[in-house]
Design a protein around this motif. Structure first.
Motif, PDB file in Angstrom:
ATOM      1  N   VAL A   1      61.149  49.576-107.896  1.00  0.00           N
ATOM      2  CA  VAL A   1      61.036  48.476-106.931  1.00  0.00           C
ATOM      3  C   VAL A   1      61.126  48.990-105.494  1.00  0.00           C
ATOM      4  CG1 VAL A   1      62.149  46.375-106.078  1.00  0.00           C
ATOM      5  CG2 VAL A   1      61.940  46.753-108.529  1.00  0.00           C
ATOM      6  N   GLY A   2      62.091  49.844-105.228  1.00  0.00           N
ATOM      7  CA  GLY A   2      62.266  50.362-103.869  1.00  0.00           C
ATOM      8  C   GLY A   2      61.067  51.145-103.380  1.00  0.00           C
ATOM      9  N   ALA A   3      60.399  51.849-104.279  1.00  0.00           N
ATOM     10  CA  ALA A   3      59.210  52.617-103.896  1.00  0.00           C
ATOM     11  C   ALA A   3      58.055  51.679-103.570  1.00  0.00           C
ATOM     12  CB  ALA A   3      58.823  53.580-105.014  1.00  0.00           C
ATOM     13  N   VAL A   4      57.926  50.604-104.333  1.00  0.00           N
ATOM     14  CA  VAL A   4      56.860  49.639-104.054  1.00  0.00           C
ATOM     15  C   VAL A   4      57.116  48.948-102.721  1.00  0.00           C
ATOM     16  CG1 VAL A   4      55.742  47.513-104.847  1.00  0.00           C
ATOM     17  CG2 VAL A   4      56.278  49.324-106.483  1.00  0.00           C
ATOM     18  N   GLN A   5      58.365  48.557-102.476  1.00  0.00           N
ATOM     19  CA  GLN A   5      58.699  47.905-101.203  1.00  0.00           C
ATOM     20  C   GLN A   5      58.437  48.846-100.031  1.00  0.00           C
ATOM     21  OE1 GLN A   5      59.742  44.633-100.429  1.00  0.00           O
ATOM     22  NE2 GLN A   5      59.172  45.422 -98.420  1.00  0.00           N
ATOM     23  N   ALA A   6      58.835  50.113-100.172  1.00  0.00           N
ATOM     24  CA  ALA A   6      58.599  51.080 -99.100  1.00  0.00           C
ATOM     25  C   ALA A   6      57.104  51.318 -98.890  1.00  0.00           C
ATOM     26  CB  ALA A   6      59.305  52.396 -99.407  1.00  0.00           C
ATOM     27  N   ALA A   7      56.345  51.304 -99.980  1.00  0.00           N
ATOM     28  CA  ALA A   7      54.893  51.467 -99.861  1.00  0.00           C
ATOM     29  C   ALA A   7      54.297  50.307 -99.066  1.00  0.00           C
ATOM     30  CB  ALA A   7      54.251  51.554-101.251  1.00  0.00           C
ATOM     31  N   TRP A   8      54.774  49.092 -99.349  1.00  0.00           N
ATOM     32  CA  TRP A   8      54.278  47.948 -98.574  1.00  0.00           C
ATOM     33  C   TRP A   8      54.741  48.045 -97.120  1.00  0.00           C
ATOM     34  CZ3 TRP A   8      50.381  44.942 -98.835  1.00  0.00           C
ATOM     35  CH2 TRP A   8      50.277  43.881 -97.929  1.00  0.00           C
ATOM     36  N   ASP A   9      55.980  48.500 -96.918  1.00  0.00           N
ATOM     37  CA  ASP A   9      56.486  48.680 -95.550  1.00  0.00           C
ATOM     38  C   ASP A   9      55.620  49.663 -94.776  1.00  0.00           C
ATOM     39  OD1 ASP A   9      58.561  46.922 -96.096  1.00  0.00           O
ATOM     40  OD2 ASP A   9      60.082  48.493 -96.320  1.00  0.00           O
ATOM     41  N   GLN A  10      55.194  50.746 -95.431  1.00  0.00           N
ATOM     42  CA  GLN A  10      54.328  51.727 -94.764  1.00  0.00           C
ATOM     43  C   GLN A  10      53.020  51.076 -94.332  1.00  0.00           C
ATOM     44  OE1 GLN A  10      55.101  55.967 -96.747  1.00  0.00           O
ATOM     45  NE2 GLN A  10      54.551  54.401 -98.216  1.00  0.00           N
ATOM     46  N   ALA A  11      52.430  50.305 -95.225  1.00  0.00           N
ATOM     47  CA  ALA A  11      51.182  49.610 -94.878  1.00  0.00           C
ATOM     48  C   ALA A  11      51.438  48.598 -93.767  1.00  0.00           C
ATOM     49  CB  ALA A  11      50.581  48.936 -96.104  1.00  0.00           C
ATOM     50  N   SER A  12      52.586  47.955 -93.799  1.00  0.00           N
ATOM     51  CA  SER A  12      52.923  46.962 -92.771  1.00  0.00           C
ATOM     52  C   SER A  12      53.051  47.607 -91.397  1.00  0.00           C
ATOM     53  CB  SER A  12      54.223  46.245 -93.135  1.00  0.00           C
ATOM     54  OG  SER A  12      54.047  45.482 -94.304  1.00  0.00           O
ATOM     55  N   VAL A  13      53.564  48.833 -91.355  1.00  0.00           N
ATOM     56  CA  VAL A  13      53.647  49.546 -90.076  1.00  0.00           C
ATOM     57  C   VAL A  13      52.247  49.734 -89.504  1.00  0.00           C
ATOM     58  CG1 VAL A  13      54.173  51.781 -89.004  1.00  0.00           C
ATOM     59  CG2 VAL A  13      55.844  50.700 -90.522  1.00  0.00           C
TER      60      VAL A  13
ATOM     61  N   ARG B   1      49.689  47.897 -90.120  1.00  0.00           N
ATOM     62  CA  ARG B   1      49.106  46.579 -89.857  1.00  0.00           C
ATOM     63  C   ARG B   1      49.848  45.824 -88.752  1.00  0.00           C
ATOM     64  NH1 ARG B   1      48.902  43.012 -94.782  1.00  0.00           N
ATOM     65  NH2 ARG B   1      47.069  42.130 -93.776  1.00  0.00           N
ATOM     66  N   SER B   2      50.945  46.349 -88.220  1.00  0.00           N
ATOM     67  CA  SER B   2      51.811  45.580 -87.332  1.00  0.00           C
ATOM     68  C   SER B   2      51.468  45.712 -85.863  1.00  0.00           C
ATOM     69  CB  SER B   2      53.270  45.965 -87.554  1.00  0.00           C
ATOM     70  OG  SER B   2      53.473  47.306 -87.163  1.00  0.00           O
TER      71      SER B   2
ATOM     72  N   LEU C   1      61.367  48.659 -90.496  1.00  0.00           N
ATOM     73  CA  LEU C   1      60.531  49.148 -91.591  1.00  0.00           C
ATOM     74  C   LEU C   1      60.709  50.654 -91.754  1.00  0.00           C
ATOM     75  CD1 LEU C   1      57.235  47.139 -90.966  1.00  0.00           C
ATOM     76  CD2 LEU C   1      58.981  46.702 -92.703  1.00  0.00           C
ATOM     77  N   GLY C   2      60.778  51.375 -90.647  1.00  0.00           N
ATOM     78  CA  GLY C   2      60.970  52.827 -90.686  1.00  0.00           C
ATOM     79  C   GLY C   2      62.261  53.212 -91.373  1.00  0.00           C
ATOM     80  N   GLU C   3      63.308  52.460 -91.114  1.00  0.00           N
ATOM     81  CA  GLU C   3      64.594  52.736 -91.768  1.00  0.00           C
ATOM     82  C   GLU C   3      64.500  52.505 -93.274  1.00  0.00           C
ATOM     83  OE1 GLU C   3      67.716  50.516 -89.864  1.00  0.00           O
ATOM     84  OE2 GLU C   3      67.177  51.290 -87.891  1.00  0.00           O
ATOM     85  N   ARG C   4      63.857  51.428 -93.687  1.00  0.00           N
ATOM     86  CA  ARG C   4      63.712  51.147 -95.123  1.00  0.00           C
ATOM     87  C   ARG C   4      62.841  52.198 -95.799  1.00  0.00           C
ATOM     88  NH1 ARG C   4      62.672  44.757 -95.328  1.00  0.00           N
ATOM     89  NH2 ARG C   4      60.659  45.514 -96.014  1.00  0.00           N
TER      90      ARG C   4
END
Length: 164
Positions: free
Chosen positions: A6-18, A20-21, A31-34
């Protein structure tokens, strides 16, 4: 479907969000911290797996895995590769683009792209960046067609079975 932490999937989405942000740079530090915490916990390989799971989920939203979409798939893949090169040429290693192309093609063929990628051998750390760019662009496309936030909502809804 391949199971991913789960944490890897969330971090993967966070990377994409960076990526897209552009309209909300205030989100980037959190997001960088997560992402850093998830990388320390799960490693870059699991984050790559999470990115591929999300990329496949986003591709499913535009018709990947359905019969008869070969022409659309080829046009989409060509456009995606061109956009990655145009937008992130200084950020993405050109040597990673063939793998991104293959992963997207495998997803469009309806096969398990995470399992396929794992069979091809070890991934360089730079490949995760290229896959993240592909995820961000695909999510942007889904949101452009279906409305803001739709891609993320559908991914979260659909991926429950892929998480452990």
């Amino acid at each position: 479907m391949t199971r991913v932490a789960v944490g890897a999937v969330q971090a993967a989405w966070d990377q994409a969000s960076v990526l897209r942000s552009g309209d909300d740079p205030g989100r980037i530090p959190a997001l960088g911290e997560r992402i850093a915490a998830a990388t320390a916990t799960h490693g870059t390989g699991e984050l790559l797996r999470g990115t591929i799971v999300l990329l496949c989920g986003a591709l499913d939203q535009i018709g990947a895995g359905r019969p008869g979409g070969e022409q659309f798939a080829q046009r989409f893949i060509d456009t995606l590769m061109n956009k990655i090169v145009r937008q992130w040429s200084g950020y993405v290693e050109p040597s990673d683009l063939p793998m991104v192309r293959h992963v997207v093609a495998v997803a469009f063929a309806g096969r398990d792209a995470v399992a396929w990628r794992e069979q091809t051998g070890p991934a360089p750390d730079s490949e995760r960046i290229a896959m993240t760019c592909a995820l961000a662009l695909t999510a942007d496309f889904v949101d452009h067609v279906n409305g803001p936030g739709v891609c993320e909502h559908r991914l979260l809804t659909a991926l429950g079975g892929a998480l452990d």
